[in-house]
Write an enzyme that holds these catalytic residues in place. Structure first.
Site, PDB file in Angstrom:
ATOM      1  CB  CYS A   1      -1.663   0.107   8.673  1.00 32.58           C
ATOM      2  SG  CYS A   1      -0.962   1.077   8.703  1.00 32.58           S
TER       3      CYS A   1
ATOM      4  CD  GLU B   1       5.574  -0.715  12.863  1.00 35.62           C
ATOM      5  OE1 GLU B   1       4.283   0.067  12.969  1.00 35.62           O
ATOM      6  OE2 GLU B   1       6.710  -0.587  13.797  1.00 35.62           O
TER       7      GLU B   1
ATOM      8  CG  ASN C   1      -0.493  -0.299   2.489  1.00 34.75           C
ATOM      9  OD1 ASN C   1       0.945  -0.672   2.363  1.00 34.75           O
ATOM     10  ND2 ASN C   1      -1.347  -0.133   3.534  1.00 34.75           N
TER      11      ASN C   1
END
Ligand code: NAP
Length: 470
Positions: A278, A244, A149
């Site tokens: 995210c 992450e 992304n």
């Protein structure tokens, strides 16, 4: 493009197409690496450690500044390639480019600030007569595994602090969007000795897994989904790991909020990069007194969003990463509608496009908000009290970031203290990050922090040296 191993461009027997999700055209192909090339990259990165560790911090810093200048010079080419491989609007690609330059600059500065401290052993029992100090040492080889992304900036968040702290690097970019990272690695390779930076392409479940399981790699720095993160945590053994992972960030709007600011928070937070963020706004929890006013304004603003050709500078909403990804969003929204939710605007899919969509009458048990929905959707959940808002905000396995809109500082502090997330912003949506701040979630959103100074901390080990002077 080809892989980069020990300063050489390397092909393999099989190749995979990289598809532009807007045009459906093949932009390029990349090798699907076999395990022998993974071994070569691991060997090269290990051999290059001594060259990097002998280099002064001054020189490493200068070289990172040089990479930064080169990236800036090639800003247009990188931004176009990013839009082609991810489908994000060109304006958003420029933002990612500018942040990437900033991330590199922060690492070039941080390279000069990596040092230990003196430790007063005589403050402990029997410690009298010692002079002791710590050193911050490189770990060795860092493997960076990254998602599609924000492929460039998220990878630089790993490469740049790793090299600043004198670690060599092997990158495993996402298979669906590997090109900007591969092009960037070329710039790094021009500045540093062969083997300091290596890129292996191929399937995560094969080459990614081989990196994770290798005992010749000292750290895995991973950004991606919870599912993959959990696998990596199980496979990594004793090596250091930073994870992450995904988010399901709430945006809480209390009765005393500034409605326009909160609406802007959703527009900038839920639809950015077609909702594939995210820290995107994924659950909008609104107190009942302000609900109707907020909803009306949100629908008004959402219906103005211009969806279209990502290369067009006026486009605000591009495609998702693939038609398959858009179909998943469509299915999740349709399931919510079948369970009683109501689409107020948007809700239609066309190929890899999915419209910016506001959904009313969402209940906390719907899959749409229980799981991370990676698409441009704004699900509204109505609550009566601040207590209920906090309870619903926390009713998730995730804890990446959160945003709260309120003009009352008592409510602001309560939410800030009680919402379980790595970051809570007051009067700002969760979809905000500066590249120097400590970034990383609680609960299943991961472990460890990034943000250059914090990443450097996680990419070094501390040695204590004690001299007995008695
Ligand atoms: P993903 O499917 O987990 O993939 C991420 C990377 O892991 C890719 O390079 C993938 O390779 C690789 N991989 C897959 N299986 C692996 C395995 N078994 N071992 C080692 N590596 C493996 O995630 P994604 O769909 O690309 O990205 C979206 C997710 O990332 C979302 O959940 C999003 O919230 C999260 N994310 C988190 C942050 C953060 O900073 N917290 C930032 C951005 C995104 P292949 O491409 O070859 O499968």
């Amino acid at each position: 493009m080809d892989m980069l191993i020990d300063g050489e461009y390397v092909n393999d027997m099989d190749r995979e197409d990289v598809i532009n999700p807007y045009t459906g055209e093949v932009i390029d192909t990349v090798p699907i690496s076999h395990l022998n090339n993974v071994d070569k990259a691991i060997e090269a990165a290990n051999n290059a450690k001594k060259f990097l560790q002998e280099m002064s911090a001054f020189k490493i810093s200068n070289k990172l500044f040089n990479v930064c200048d080169k990236l800036k010079e090639n800003r247009d080419d990188f931004a176009e390639l990013l839009t082609k491989e991810v489908g994000k609007p060109i304006n958003e690609s420029y933002v990612e480019l500018d942040r990437s330059v900033e991330t590199l600059k922060l690492a070039a500065e941080e390279a000069k600030r990596i040092y230990g401290e003196s430790v007063p052993l005589d403050a402990g029992l029997n410690g009298k007569g010692f002079f002791a100090f710590t050193q911050k040492l490189p770990l060795g080889v860092v493997a960076a595994i990254t998602p599609f992304n924000y492929p460039l900036n998220l990878t630089i968040h790993k490469i740049a602090p790793a090299i600043a702290a004198k670690n060599t690097v092997i990158i495993k970019p996402p298979t669906n969007a590997p090109l900007t990272v591969m092009k960037f690695a070329e710039l790094v390779n021009e500045e540093f000795p062969d083997g300091v930076i290596n890129v292996i392409t191929g399937y995560g479940s094969e080459v990614g897994d081989a990196l994770v399981a290798s005992d010749k790699i000292d750290k895995i720095s991973f950004t991606g989904s919870v599912l993959t993160g959990l696998l990596i945590a199980q496979r990594a053994g004793m090596k250091k790991v930073t994870l992450e992972l995904g988010g399901n960030d709430p945006l809480v709007v209390l009765d005393d909020a500034n409605v326009d600011a909160a609406v802007k928070g959703v527009i900038n937070g839920a639809y950015l990069n077609a909702g594939q963020v995210c820290m995107g706004v994924k659950r909008i929890i609104v107190q009942e007194g302000i609900y109707n006013k907020f909803k009306t304004r949100l629908v008004e603003e959402t219906s103005k969003i211009k969806m279209g050709n990502p290369m067009d500078k006026s486009t605000q909403l591009g495609t998702l990463i693939s038609e398959k990804a858009a179909m998943q969003v469509e299915e999740t929204v349709n399931n919510a509608v079948n369970a009683g939710a109501e689409i107020l605007t948007g809700g239609k899919r066309n190929g890899a496009f999915y419209e910016a969509t506001v959904i009313d009458k969402v209940t906390p048990d719907m899959d749409l908000v229980v799981n991370e929905t990676f698409g441009p959707v704004a699900p509204l959940i109505k609550v009566k009290t601040v207590d209920e808002a906090i309870q619903i905000a926390n009713a998730t396995e995730y804890g990446l970031q959160a945003g709260v809109f309120t003009e009352n500082y008592m409510n602001a502090m309560r939410c800030a203290n009680e919402i379980e997330a790595g970051t809570v912003f007051i009067n700002k949506q969760s979809t905000f990050r500066t590249d120097n701040m400590p970034f990383g979630g609680f609960k299943n959103s991961g472990c460890g922090k990034e943000g250059i100074k914090y990443a450097v901390e996680e990419m070094t080990k501390t040695k204590l040296i004690g001299l007995n002077l008695r």
